[in-house]
Design a protein around this motif. Structure first.
Motif, PDB file in Angstrom:
ATOM      1  N   LEU A 135       0.583  -1.006  -0.352  1.00 33.38           N
ATOM      2  CA  LEU A 135       0.153  -0.038  -0.382  1.00 33.38           C
ATOM      3  C   LEU A 135       1.137   1.272   0.139  1.00 33.38           C
ATOM      4  CD1 LEU A 135      -3.258   0.813   0.310  1.00 33.38           C
ATOM      5  CD2 LEU A 135      -2.917   1.145   3.477  1.00 33.38           C
ATOM      6  N   PHE A 136       0.531   2.272  -1.223  1.00 39.31           N
ATOM      7  CA  PHE A 136       1.725   3.555  -0.910  1.00 39.31           C
ATOM      8  C   PHE A 136       0.499   4.278  -0.686  1.00 39.31           C
ATOM      9  CE2 PHE A 136       3.370   6.664  -3.941  1.00 39.31           C
ATOM     10  CZ  PHE A 136       4.313   6.262  -3.541  1.00 39.31           C
ATOM     11  N   LEU A 137       0.760   5.058   0.540  1.00 37.76           N
ATOM     12  CA  LEU A 137       0.059   6.491   0.330  1.00 37.76           C
ATOM     13  C   LEU A 137       1.076   7.623   0.297  1.00 37.76           C
ATOM     14  CD1 LEU A 137      -1.433   5.467   3.914  1.00 37.76           C
ATOM     15  CD2 LEU A 137      -2.624   5.542   1.880  1.00 37.76           C
ATOM     16  N   ALA A 138       0.506   9.029  -0.574  1.00 32.73           N
ATOM     17  CA  ALA A 138       1.420   9.890  -0.654  1.00 32.73           C
ATOM     18  C   ALA A 138       0.831  11.240  -0.765  1.00 32.73           C
ATOM     19  CB  ALA A 138       1.652   9.509  -2.080  1.00 32.73           C
ATOM     20  N   ARG A 139       1.147  12.438  -0.537  1.00 34.62           N
ATOM     21  CA  ARG A 139       0.792  13.869  -0.294  1.00 34.62           C
ATOM     22  C   ARG A 139       1.377  14.532  -1.177  1.00 34.62           C
ATOM     23  NH1 ARG A 139      -0.086  17.427   5.317  1.00 34.62           N
ATOM     24  NH2 ARG A 139      -1.706  18.614   4.047  1.00 34.62           N
ATOM     25  N   ASP A 140       0.822  15.355  -1.953  1.00 37.24           N
ATOM     26  CA  ASP A 140       1.661  16.715  -2.514  1.00 37.24           C
ATOM     27  C   ASP A 140       2.661  17.167  -1.820  1.00 37.24           C
ATOM     28  OD1 ASP A 140       0.350  18.854  -2.409  1.00 37.24           O
ATOM     29  OD2 ASP A 140      -1.269  18.159  -1.839  1.00 37.24           O
ATOM     30  N   ARG A 141       3.525  17.749  -2.849  1.00 39.06           N
ATOM     31  CA  ARG A 141       4.627  18.912  -2.105  1.00 39.06           C
ATOM     32  C   ARG A 141       4.276  19.413  -0.860  1.00 39.06           C
ATOM     33  NH1 ARG A 141       5.183  17.101  -7.510  1.00 39.06           N
ATOM     34  NH2 ARG A 141       6.725  16.780  -8.119  1.00 39.06           N
TER      35      ARG A 141
END
Length: 632
Positions: A135-141
Motif C-alpha cells: 500500500l502506497f500513500l502519498a501527499r503533494d509537495r
C-alpha cells in the motif's frame, strides 16, 4: 476534487467490514457528491467519493491497471497528465480513460515510489498493488490536499481525506495527544504530522508511506521533496523577466476543466494577480470572480475587489456578510474535526458558499505572502535580527528578558508602543523569537492557562520544538528565508491550506493554487531576499512586476487580511455564548485548564481593559471541539 478512504489489515487477510468502510466514506460525501466507489478483497478495502472535474464520463474510482492488480483512489489534480500519458503510452502502457487518475496507476507500474517525482499538481492518493502486497500513500509537495492515517491495535491501518473518516471507525481510540494541546494554543492549529488524537497522524507534505504486508511493517514517512534555499540566487534581471511569465504558466495549466471555473477575488495583491493573469489567458470569455464584503467598513475590501473586476471586466459577484454573522461557530468545529482557531475560516466558508453557486473550480492567491515575503512580521523579524547581531546573547537575554516580563501588555495602544512581545523575542534566538512572535498565546500565558495535570502530561514540552525541528532542515543562513521556510512548513499547510480545503470541500468546490505550483516555488526560492523585502515594502519584486497590470492602490495599500470583529462580538452579541462555553462543565471537568485564569481573560476582555479576543476565540473553538467530537 474528491475524498478517499481505506482499510488495510496488516496482520491478516480477513474480510474488511464493508459497512464500516462505507460509513467512514459517507461522512466525507461533501468532498465528492457526484459518485462513490468501493473495492474489497481479502484484507483490503478502498473507498472513494468523486467530484467530477476532468473526464466526467469516465475515470470512476477505484481505478485499476489493465490486469486489475493495481488500484488507486485519488484526491486532487495532476496538471501534467497529458504529457505523462503520452510518455507512458510510449513505454507500452495501455490507457482506458481520458483523465489524470489513470496516469497515477501506470506511473506506479513504471517508476514505483518515484512516481511522485513525475507528478505536477496537488494530490493525496493511495495505491494498492496486489502483486507486491504493498500500500502506497502519498501527499503533494506543498500539502494542498490532506491525508490522515491511523494504526489500530488490531493491526488495521485506516486512512482518509478527513480526520472524521478515521474517528468513525468503532475501534478508533480518541485518547488526546497532549503535546497537540500545547501546539494548538500556540499556533491555533496542530502542526503536521500530529493531530489532536494520540493515534492519528497526517502525512507530511512532500512525504509518502510504503507498507509491505509481506515484511515487518513500520509506519515510517519518507520525504521525497523539500524547498531548497541553497541554490544560487537569481539576478535582478532574471526576476524581473521571469516572475510573471512563470506564474502565468502555472495559472494556465490550472485552467483545464470540464466544469465552470472562476477565481476568488479579495482585492488583495495575490488574488488580483491571479485574476489579471487569468483574464489575459482566456481573452475569449470573461473570468468568473467572487468576493465577500462586510457591512463593517473596517473589515471590508469589496471596493478594491470591484476595482479589479471592473478593470478586467469579470463576471463578478459579491456576497455581503452581516457584522453579526456568527452562526457558523458550531459548524466550524464539525468541519475541522480537531481544534482550529483561525477565525477567518468564517468568511472563507462564506466565499466558498458563494462561489459554488456559480462555479465548480476556483483559483486562489494563497501562498504569495510566504513565497515573496509579504507578512509584516517578516519585517519585524529582520529588524530584530539586526539587534541580535549587534548585541550579544549574554547582554540581550537578561536585558530584554526583564523588559518583556515587566512591560505591560498594551493591546489598546498604537503599535509602536506595544513592545512586550518584541522585548520577549529579542531575549531569544531567531527561531524561538519568531515562534514567540506568531504565537496566539505566549509561553507565559500558556503556563498560566494550563492545569498542573496538563503540565505534567506535557513533561516540559513546548511548541518551539516544532520550529526547531524544521529550522534544522531549512538549509539557509538567510534570516528572511528561514522564517519563510518555517511558515511554509507550519502556518501555510496547518492553517491556510487546511482552512481553504475544509471550507471549499464543505461546498464541493475545488480550489487550485497557482502560486504553490512546486516548480514555481522552486524558482521563487531563489529570489534574493533584498528583492522580496526592500526598505519597508514586502513582496517588492512581485508588486513591481504587477505594476503594468494592477492599479497602484491595489498593490501598495495597507494589508487588511480576512478578519472578523471578534473583540466587539465577545463584548456584545457573543458575550453569553462565550460565557457559557468557558463556564461549561465539560471544560472544567477536562482537568486541562486553570479555570480562574480563563475567567480572568474573560473579565479583562469584557471590561475593555485588555483585548484577549484571539485567546478567547481559541478557547471557544477548543470547547466546541471537546463538546462535539468527544461528546463531553
Amino acid at each position: 476534487m474528491c475524498g478517499i478512504a481505506g482499510i488495510l489489515q496488516l496482520n491478516n487477510s480477513n474480510q474488511v467490514n464493508q459497512n464500516v468502510l462505507k460509513t467512514m466514506n459517507t461522512l466525507q460525501s461533501h468532498r465528492g457528491p457526484d459518485d462513490d466507489g468501493y473495492h474489497f478483497e481479502p484484507g483490503v478495502g478502498l473507498a472513494h467519493r468523486r467530484l467530477s472535474i476532468i473526464d466526467i464520463a469516465g475515470s470512476h474510482q477505484p481505478l485499476f491497471n489493465e490486469t486489475g492488480e493495481v488500484a488507486v483512489v485519488f484526491n486532487g489534480e495532476i496538471y501534467n497528465f497529458a504529457e505523462l500519458t503520452t510518455e507512458l503510452k510510449a513505454r507500452g502502457h495501455i490507457f482506458s480513460t481520458h483523465g489524470d487518475t489513470e496516469t497515477i496507476v501506470h506511473a506506479w507500474e513504471e517508476w514505483g515510489v518515484d512516481c511522485v517525482q513525475h507528478f505536477r499538481g496537488m494530490f493525496a492518493f493511495a495505491i494498492w498493488d496486489r502483486t507486491k502486497q504493498q500500500l502506497f500513500l502519498a501527499r503533494d509537495r506543498m500539502g494542498i490536499k490532506p491525508l490522515f492515517y491511523s494504526l489500530l491495535p488490531s493491526g488495521e491501518l485506516l486512512f482518509g481525506s478527513e480526520l472524521k473518516v478515521l474517528t468513525a471507525h468503532p475501534d478508533f481510540d480518541k485518547s488526546l495527544y497532549y503535546h497537540g494541546i500545547e501546539d494548538y494554543f500556540t499556533f491555533g492549529y496542530i502542526p503536521e504530522p500530529h493531530t489532536i488524537y494520540a493515534n492519528a497522524f497526517k502525512v507530511n507534505p512532500g512525504h509518502y508511506l510504503l507498507l509491505d504486508k509481506t515484511k515487518a511493517t513500520t509506519l515510517q514517512q519518507t520525504q521525497y521533496w523539500d524547498i531548497d534555499f541553497s541554490q544560487a540566487v537569481l539576478t535582478e534581471q532574471q526576476v524581473k523577466s521571469e516572475l510573471l511569465e512563470r506564474l502565468k504558466e502555472a495559472v494556465d495549466i490550472r485552467l483545464i476543466a470540464e466544469v465552470p471555473l472562476g477565481a476568488f477575488l479579495s482585492g488583495g495583491v495575490d488574488s488580483s494577480a491571479i485574476v489579471a493573469l487569468m483574464a489575459q489567458l482566456q481573452q475569449d470569455k470573461a473570468v468568473n470572480t467572487c468576493s465577500i464584503g462586510f457591512d463593517d467598513k473596517q473589515f471590508d475590501e469589496s471596493d478594491y475587489a470591484n476595482q479589479v473586476a471592473n478593470q478586467y471586466q469579470t463576471n463578478h459577484r459579491t456576497g455581503m456578510v452581516d457584522r453579526n454573522d456568527f452562526s457558523l461557530i458550531d459548524k466550524l468545529a464539525a468541519l475541522y474535526d480537531e481544534p482550529y482557531a483561525d477565525s477567518s475560516a468564517m468568511p472563507t466558508y462564506r466565499v466558498c458558499e458563494l462561489a459554488r453557486k456559480h462555479v465548480t473550480v476556483a483559483l486562489s492567491g494563497d501562498g504569495g505572502d510566504e513565497l515573496f515575503g509579504g507578512y509584516r512580521r517578516y519585517r519585524y523579524q529582520l529588524h530584530e535580527e539586526k539587534m541580535r547581531g549587534i548585541m550579544p546573547q549574554a547582554i540581550r537575554q537578561p536585558l530584554f528578558g526583564t523588559l518583556g516580563k515587566v512591560y505591560p501588555k498594551l493591546d489598546w495602544a498604537p503599535r509602536f508602543v506595544r513592545a512586550k512581545t518584541t522585548f520577549q523575542s529579542l531575549a531569544m534566538n531567531a527561531v524561538s523569537g519568531y515562534c514567540n512572535t506568531v504565537s496566539i498565546m505566549r509561553s507565559d500565558a500558556r503556563a498560566a492557562l494550563f492545569s498542573p495535570q496538563l503540565k505534567q502530561k506535557l513533561g516540559g514540552y513546548q511548541s518551539v520544538e516544532v520550529f526547531k525541528r524544521h529550522a534544522a532542515k531549512a538549509n539557509t543562513d538567510d534570516p528572511l528565508k528561514l522564517v519563510q521556510y518555517l511558515d511554509m512548513k507550519t502556518y501555510l499547510v496547518g492553517d491556510i491550506l487546511t482552512k481553504v480545503d475544509r471550507a471549499s470541500m464543505a461546498h464541493s468546490l475545488e480550489v487550485r493554487v497557482p502560486l504553490l505550483d512546486h516548480k514555481y516555488v522552486e524558482w521563487a526560492s531563489r529570489v534574493p531576499s533584498s528583492m522580496n523585502i526592500s526598505g519597508n515594502e514586502g513582496k517588492a519584486a512581485f508588486k513591481q512586476a504587477l505594476q503594468p497590470h494592477l492599479p497602484h492602490d491595489i498593490l501598495y495599500r495597507k494589508k487588511m487580511g480576512f478578519a472578523i470583529p471578534l473583540a466587539s462580538w465577545f463584548r456584545g452579541p457573543l458575550k453569553q455564548t462565550l460565557q457559557q462555553a468557558l463556564n461549561s462543565e465539560a471544560l472544567a471537568d477536562s482537568g486541562l485548564f486553570n479555570q480562574n485564569y480563563i475567567q480572568q481573560l474573560y473579565q479583562q476582555h469584557i471590561s475593555g481593559k485588555r483585548d484577549h479576543s484571539s485567546a478567547l476565540w481559541t478557547l471557544l473553538m477548543f470547547s466546541q471541539f471537546y463538546r462535539q467530537q468527544l461528546g463531553q
